[in-house]
Design an enzyme around this catalytic site. Structure first.
Site, short mmCIF file in Angstrom:
data_model
loop_
_atom_site.label_atom_id
_atom_site.label_comp_id
_atom_site.label_asym_id
_atom_site.label_seq_id
_atom_site.Cartn_x
_atom_site.Cartn_y
_atom_site.Cartn_z
CB SER A 150 -0.89 0.00 1.24
OG SER A 150 -0.06 -0.10 2.39
CD1 TRP A 153 3.62 -0.40 -8.68
CD2 TRP A 153 2.38 1.29 -9.47
NE1 TRP A 153 3.16 -0.76 -9.93
CE2 TRP A 153 2.40 0.26 -10.44
CE3 TRP A 153 1.66 2.45 -9.74
CZ2 TRP A 153 1.73 0.35 -11.66
CZ3 TRP A 153 0.98 2.54 -10.95
CH2 TRP A 153 1.02 1.51 -11.88
N GLY A 154 1.40 0.86 -4.80
CA GLY A 154 0.35 -0.01 -4.29
C GLY A 154 -0.98 0.73 -4.18
CE LYS A 260 8.27 -1.10 -12.87
NZ LYS A 260 8.02 0.26 -13.37
CB ALA A 292 2.74 5.67 -8.16
CE LYS A 343 11.92 0.98 -13.38
NZ LYS A 343 11.63 2.12 -12.48
CG ASN A 408 15.63 4.27 -8.23
OD1 ASN A 408 16.21 3.83 -7.24
ND2 ASN A 408 14.51 3.72 -8.71
CD GLN A 436 12.21 -1.43 -4.53
OE1 GLN A 436 11.62 -2.44 -4.83
NE2 GLN A 436 12.72 -1.24 -3.31
N1 NAI Z 1 6.08 4.30 -6.99
C1 NAI Z 1 6.11 4.11 -8.30
O1 NAI Z 1 5.98 5.07 -9.10
C2 NAI Z 1 6.27 2.73 -8.84
C3 NAI Z 1 6.77 1.71 -8.08
N2 NAI Z 1 6.92 0.46 -8.61
C4 NAI Z 1 7.46 -0.65 -7.82
O2 NAI Z 1 6.44 -1.11 -6.93
C5 NAI Z 1 7.04 -1.65 -5.75
C6 NAI Z 1 6.38 -1.00 -4.55
O3 NAI Z 1 6.60 0.38 -4.62
P1 NAI Z 1 5.69 1.46 -3.88
O4 NAI Z 1 4.29 1.03 -3.78
O5 NAI Z 1 5.98 2.75 -4.58
O6 NAI Z 1 6.27 1.44 -2.41
P2 NAI Z 1 6.93 2.66 -1.60
O7 NAI Z 1 8.23 3.02 -2.19
O8 NAI Z 1 5.91 3.73 -1.46
O9 NAI Z 1 7.29 1.94 -0.22
C7 NAI Z 1 6.66 2.16 0.95
C8 NAI Z 1 5.82 0.99 1.34
O10 NAI Z 1 6.63 0.01 2.00
C9 NAI Z 1 5.97 -0.37 3.20
N3 NAI Z 1 6.89 -0.91 4.18
C10 NAI Z 1 7.82 -0.24 4.91
N4 NAI Z 1 8.46 -1.11 5.70
C11 NAI Z 1 7.93 -2.33 5.48
C12 NAI Z 1 8.19 -3.62 5.98
N5 NAI Z 1 9.14 -3.85 6.89
N6 NAI Z 1 7.44 -4.65 5.52
C13 NAI Z 1 6.50 -4.45 4.59
N7 NAI Z 1 6.22 -3.26 4.07
C14 NAI Z 1 6.92 -2.21 4.51
C15 NAI Z 1 5.31 0.91 3.64
O11 NAI Z 1 4.31 0.65 4.57
C16 NAI Z 1 4.76 1.42 2.32
O12 NAI Z 1 3.55 0.81 2.02
C17 NAI Z 1 8.54 -1.34 -5.87
O13 NAI Z 1 9.22 -2.50 -6.29
C18 NAI Z 1 8.62 -0.28 -6.94
O14 NAI Z 1 9.83 -0.33 -7.68
C19 NAI Z 1 6.55 0.18 -9.89
C20 NAI Z 1 6.03 1.17 -10.68
C21 NAI Z 1 5.87 2.51 -10.25
O1 13P Z 2 9.10 2.28 -11.72
C1 13P Z 2 8.85 3.45 -11.79
C2 13P Z 2 8.22 4.08 -12.95
O2 13P Z 2 7.78 3.13 -13.87
C3 13P Z 2 9.22 4.34 -10.67
O3 13P Z 2 10.59 4.47 -10.64
P1 13P Z 2 11.25 5.06 -9.32
O4 13P Z 2 11.23 3.97 -8.27
O5 13P Z 2 12.65 5.47 -9.71
O6 13P Z 2 10.41 6.24 -8.91
#
Ligand code: NAI
Ligand code: 13P
Length: 480
Positions: A150, A153-154, A260, A292, A343, A408, A436
């Site tokens: 959550s 992106w979640g 990712k 996101a 990436k 990043n 990441q």
């Molecule tokens: N944010 C973006 O724009 C995008 C992210 N992604 C990928 O999606 C995946 C998730 O990214 P986001 O949702 O952005 O996460 P985020 O970068 O917002 O991470 C924070 C999340 O991690 C949780 N968290 C913190 N400590 C934790 C623990 N010990 N155990 C479990 N959860 C914990 C937090 O509660 C929060 O929900 C990553 O691999 C990212 O590369 C993919 C596409 C876009």
């Molecule tokens: O995966 C992403 C966009 O597609 C987000 O990249 P960042 O984790 O660098 O923000």
């Protein structure tokens, strides 16, 4: 890996050297791009690529994620037809489907085991085994969805899923659970805030989530009875989550990973492998150029679902596709996932270049060299030889968006400007969101140095050295 040893003797920024091609093919890419841009679609580009890069031992048409499914050997249009035919337990894919390419596309045509690295063989045969088992088990609808994660992106994907299960009420259960790693925000539990205000005020402020998405602080409780688990946590947390879920999920559960990253705890593993191994379930992936906040704001973009199970590919399309978030499904899951993971290292490199104020030409060079290293890594470690996936959203498009507007990039730029440790900058700049790319650079470097391949991947190696060995960012381009 003899081809790898050969290319060590040639200049590393040369495309041929990076991809391990013969010198005779060096001039091919520019003529390819000229043709590809003039053509109306990826099929024309594919034909041109095949003409330019005939099936040598290095560039066979074998996909890395070869599936035992007979549909994998069909051309895209045929696979599209089989996809709808196979979704007998589900309505056909949404009418807002992508029109510029097939609904399900694949150039898969089997693969030669003798060309594979041991890593690729192990991973691919495991995928074939699991698919054989699960594809024979059609699911009784409606599918119940649990989102595991959550963060930024979640939460954005929760908005899409919450709306789409309502749009496809015959296919999906209307109640969506979302596992929230509990924390206190402004004196209140985050789950309580989400369930009353329908907003993740910490990770995606300003965006309302559909009220059918219910935050649950216990992952086992959240995943109970779910048939589709959507994994979307930062990659470093996935193992512990899977261990908690071991033996506690529905017998027919399937997963799709939006994460990712890679894992190197037990040799190199894709995150989908980690989930599959721990939970013994079929795993698809979704990766794309999807910052996101922009997706949550409903700005147009595309994404790629990698799913060897064609029937589930159709289901995932219904779960994620919207008019502004266009899903294309391909069967080559490994290449899609590797693109998403690797990436992020290139995103760090782009940020370093921005911090050094090198300008757009340098950024473009980093993207190009980074793409070559991504392709080379995918080919060496997973026998991914099908170029077409790099033209999906998960490929070049995600590289571009990450290098332009990702976290990043942002943190790496700040590193050059401040020289504060990356962890400190992550905490100061991202408000709980996670980087990441630095961790992935470390994991990839670990694998490359074990295999004595660091010189073959100068950009990945330099990013690692800046992040973990104090290499002066001013010097990071000199090795390329
Ligand atoms: N944010 C973006 O724009 C995008 C992210 N992604 C990928 O999606 C995946 C998730 O990214 P986001 O949702 O952005 O996460 P985020 O970068 O917002 O991470 C924070 C999340 O991690 C949780 N968290 C913190 N400590 C934790 C623990 N010990 N155990 C479990 N959860 C914990 C937090 O509660 C929060 O929900 C990553 O691999 C990212 O590369 C993919 C596409 C876009
Ligand atoms: O995966 C992403 C966009 O597609 C987000 O990249 P960042 O984790 O660098 O923000």
């Amino acid at each position: 890996m003899t081809h790898c040893d050969q290319s060590a003797a040639t200049p590393r920024t040369n495309l041929s050297a990076l991809l391990g091609l013969d010198a005779a093919t060096t001039s091919a890419p520019s003529s390819f791009f000229a043709t590809a841009s003039a053509s109306s679609g990826v099929d024309a580009a594919s034909r041109r690529l095949n003409a330019l890069f005939p099936m040598t031992s290095l560039l066979s048409s074998a996909p890395c994620a070869s599936s035992s499914s007979s549909s994998s050997s069909k051309p895209p249009q045929q696979v599209l037809r089989s996809a709808s035919a196979n979704t007998s337990s589900a309505p056909a894919a949404s009418s807002t489907s992508h029109s510029n390419s097939s609904n399900i596309s694949s150039s898969s045509n089997g693969s030669s085991k003798s060309q594979r690295s041991p890593t690729a063989q192990k991973s691919n045969s495991r995928r074939r085994g699991s698919l054989k088992h699960t594809q024979s088990l059609p699911h009784k609808m409606p599918y119940k969805i649990c989102i595991i994660g959550s963060g930024n992106w979640g939460s954005a994907i929760a908005k899409i899923i919450g709306n789409n299960v309502q749009a496809h009420s015959g296919v999906f259960d209307q109640h969506v659970t979302m596992y929230v790693y509990e924390e206190v925000v402004n004196g209140r539990k985050l789950t309580e805030i989400i369930n009353t205000e329908h907003e993740n005020v910490k990770y995606l402020p300003g965006i309302k989530l559909p009220s059918n998405v219910v935050a649950v602080p216990d992952v086992v409780e959240a995943a109970k009875d779910a048939n589709i688990l959507v994994f979307v946590v930062p990659h470093q947390f996935v193992i512990n989550i899977c261990k908690s879920l071991h033996g506690k999920i529905a017998h027919d559960a399937k997963a799709i990973s939006l994460i990712k990253g890679i894992d190197t705890t037990n040799g190199i593993q894709l995150i989908s492998d980690v989930i599959r191994d721990e939970l013994n379930i079929e795993v698809g992936v979704l990766m794309g150029a999807n910052i996101a906040g922009e997706v949550a704001a409903e700005n147009f973009c595309e994404t790629t679902v990698g799913c060897a199970n064609v029937r589930m590919g159709g289901i995932y399309k219904q779960l994620f596709n919207t008019s502004y978030f266009r899903v294309n499904v391909v069967t080559d899951t490994i290449a899609v996932e590797l693109c998403g993971a690797l990436k992020n290292i290139v995103g760090v490199a782009a940020g370093l270049a921005d911090g050094l104020k090198l300008g757009d030409n340098s950024k473009a060079a980093i993207i190009r060299i980074g793409l070559c290293e991504m392709m080379k890594f995918a080919r060496l470690f997973y026998n991914c030889n099908d170029f077409m996936v790099y033209f999906e959203s998960c490929g070049v498009a995600d590289l571009i968006t990450t290098c332009a507007g990702g976290r990043n990039r942002k943190v790496a730029e700040a590193y050059v400007q401040t020289r504060k440790p990356f962890q400190q900058l992550e905490a100061e700049l991202l408000n709980g969101q996670k980087l990441q790319g630095t961790l992935t650079a470390k994991e990839v470097y670990h694998v490359l140095s074990e295999k004595k391949l660091t010189q073959e991947f100068p950009l990945f190696t330099a990013v690692y050295q800046v992040c973990f060995e104090n290499l002066d960012p001013q010097l990071f381009l000199t090795s390329l």
